[in-house]
Scaffold this motif. Structure first.
Motif, mmCIF file in Angstrom:
data_model
loop_
_atom_site.group_PDB
_atom_site.id
_atom_site.type_symbol
_atom_site.label_atom_id
_atom_site.label_comp_id
_atom_site.label_asym_id
_atom_site.label_seq_id
_atom_site.Cartn_x
_atom_site.Cartn_y
_atom_site.Cartn_z
ATOM 1 N N ARG A 79 -9.273 -8.752 3.990
ATOM 2 C CA ARG A 79 -9.189 -8.686 2.267
ATOM 3 C C ARG A 79 -7.706 -7.741 2.227
ATOM 4 O O ARG A 79 -6.758 -8.223 1.538
ATOM 5 C CB ARG A 79 -10.140 -7.995 1.513
ATOM 6 N N PHE A 80 -7.710 -6.716 2.981
ATOM 7 C CA PHE A 80 -6.533 -5.898 2.957
ATOM 8 C C PHE A 80 -5.059 -6.814 3.508
ATOM 9 O O PHE A 80 -4.053 -6.939 2.818
ATOM 10 C CB PHE A 80 -6.532 -4.817 3.997
ATOM 11 N N ALA A 85 -0.230 -9.729 2.318
ATOM 12 C CA ALA A 85 0.552 -11.270 2.267
ATOM 13 C C ALA A 85 0.821 -11.632 0.911
ATOM 14 O O ALA A 85 1.984 -12.155 0.763
ATOM 15 C CB ALA A 85 -0.133 -12.103 3.022
ATOM 16 N N ASP A 86 -0.041 -11.491 -0.124
ATOM 17 C CA ASP A 86 0.125 -11.835 -1.486
ATOM 18 C C ASP A 86 1.100 -11.174 -2.144
ATOM 19 O O ASP A 86 1.964 -11.565 -3.180
ATOM 20 C CB ASP A 86 -0.930 -12.141 -2.230
ATOM 21 N N ASP A 87 1.485 -9.904 -1.821
ATOM 22 C CA ASP A 87 2.474 -8.807 -2.389
ATOM 23 C C ASP A 87 2.902 -7.865 -1.497
ATOM 24 O O ASP A 87 2.297 -6.686 -1.330
ATOM 25 C CB ASP A 87 1.941 -8.293 -3.697
ATOM 26 N N ALA A 94 5.695 1.738 7.200
ATOM 27 C CA ALA A 94 6.063 0.763 8.278
ATOM 28 C C ALA A 94 5.066 0.470 9.284
ATOM 29 O O ALA A 94 4.976 -0.815 9.731
ATOM 30 C CB ALA A 94 7.059 1.421 9.004
ATOM 31 N N SER A 95 4.178 1.288 9.429
ATOM 32 C CA SER A 95 2.882 1.043 10.448
ATOM 33 C C SER A 95 1.905 0.072 9.927
ATOM 34 O O SER A 95 1.506 -0.864 10.500
ATOM 35 C CB SER A 95 2.376 2.240 11.135
ATOM 36 N N MET A 96 1.622 0.289 8.443
ATOM 37 C CA MET A 96 0.963 -0.790 7.864
ATOM 38 C C MET A 96 1.409 -2.167 7.600
ATOM 39 O O MET A 96 0.730 -3.319 7.681
ATOM 40 C CB MET A 96 0.518 -0.173 6.518
ATOM 41 N N HIS A 97 2.905 -2.319 7.626
ATOM 42 C CA HIS A 97 3.460 -3.600 7.650
ATOM 43 C C HIS A 97 2.788 -4.384 8.996
ATOM 44 O O HIS A 97 2.609 -5.683 8.926
ATOM 45 C CB HIS A 97 4.886 -3.439 7.701
ATOM 46 N N ASP A 98 3.134 -3.679 9.976
ATOM 47 C CA ASP A 98 2.705 -4.139 11.223
ATOM 48 C C ASP A 98 1.396 -4.528 11.381
ATOM 49 O O ASP A 98 0.928 -5.655 11.800
ATOM 50 C CB ASP A 98 3.086 -3.133 12.387
#
Length: 303
Positions: A79-80, A85-87, A94-98
């Protein structure tokens, strides 16, 4: 599908108000400095957009609704990743993008989050920023609060201090919910109550320090001692945000003004404080200008 308890929805709304309000102040403080806070003028148009704090809180409430109040970690991780990906333009770190990209690409979430920062995992404040509604949801069962807060935290943050921060915020929201309709506890009493439910950790130590602060401690001093999120870690974000919330459990608007004055990671500190306070107060007392200015939330359950 389970309908979220009213206190959980109130907490989510308060979290979103804090997040959007705090996020608008980043640019104002860079341009005008801290003196702009003295005027207490609301951030101007455009719309106050909420950030990843609220985006992930909405996902978490949806997960609780589908799971009957319980967190399915595999489903929550997806879900996360899907919400990201939707927004992608909600201010993710930065680490959460990865992390979220890799989970979205099919990598096992446990491997991804455990491998962050040379195997230590992230000790950031992301697990704490989204969790207040969960605490309000399970307010009648503090053991469930701690268990489910830790489960949702581990999906993105492997480091135990990040998880401790999430558990602390969830417990604070649960205690705030339990006090709805009654007199607010004194600031130190509320903080001691949270700290006493936590295992040994830097987060717990910070909350204990906050509980010992004299009544007239200034926001500036509290932010310097506790940290207000400049390091964007659980230990330097959660104690300050809970100190702010504990001092204004009956006044969401004042609580958010006080929280933002500590600067630092202000969308997240305000999201945490807003989620905790609103679990007790709701958001109806906020002036109409706030309700008009803030970006609406998407539905949290199927309509």
């Amino acid at each position: 599908m389970t309908t979220p308890p009213p206190a959980a929805l109130d907490s989510l709304q308060g979290l979103a108000f804090g997040d959007a309000f705090g996020d608008r102040w980043f640019g104002i403080l860079r341009r005008d400095g801290v003196a702009a806070l003295d005027e207490r003028a609301l951030p101007p148009e455009p719309l106050w957009r909420w950030s990843d704090d609220t985006a992930q809180a909405v996902v978490l409430v949806r997960e609780l609704a589908e799971g009957g109040g319980a967190v399915d970690q595999d489903r929550l991780a997806l879900r996360f990743a899907t919400a990201y990906a939707d927004d992608t333009h909600r201010g993710y770190g930065a680490s959460m993008h990865d992390v979220l990209r890799r989970i979205g690409d099919g990598e096992p979430w446990r491997d991804v989050v455990a491998g962050q920062f040379d195997g230590q995992g992230s000790w950031g404040n992301g697990a704490a920023m989204r969790v207040a509604p969960l605490g309000a949801w399970h307010a009648d069962d503090l053991d469930a609060v701690a268990e489910q807060a830790a489960r949702q935290g581990a999906v993105s943050h492997h480091h135990p201090e990040a998880v401790a921060g999430a558990v602390a915020v969830a417990l604070a929201a649960a205690l705030a919910t339990r006090g709805r309709g009654g007199p607010a506890p004194a600031q130190p009493d509320f903080l001691w109550a949270v700290a006493d439910l936590l295992p040994d950790s830097d987060v717990r130590s910070g909350i204990r320090i906050a509980a010992r602060m004299p009544e007239r401690t200034s926001v500036r001093h509290a932010a310097e001692v506790l940290g207000s999120g400049y390091r964007m870690s659980g230990p330097d974000t959660v104690p300050y945000a809970l100190w702010c919330a504990a001092g204004h459990l009956d006044d969401l608007q004042e609580g958010l003004w006080r929280t933002v004055a500590g600067r630092g990671d202000i969308d997240t500190t305000c999201a945490i404080a807003g989620g905790v306070i609103a679990a007790r107060t709701g958001v109806a007392a906020l002036p109409s200008a706030w309700h008009t200015a803030r970006e609406p939330l998407p539905p949290v359950v199927a309509q």
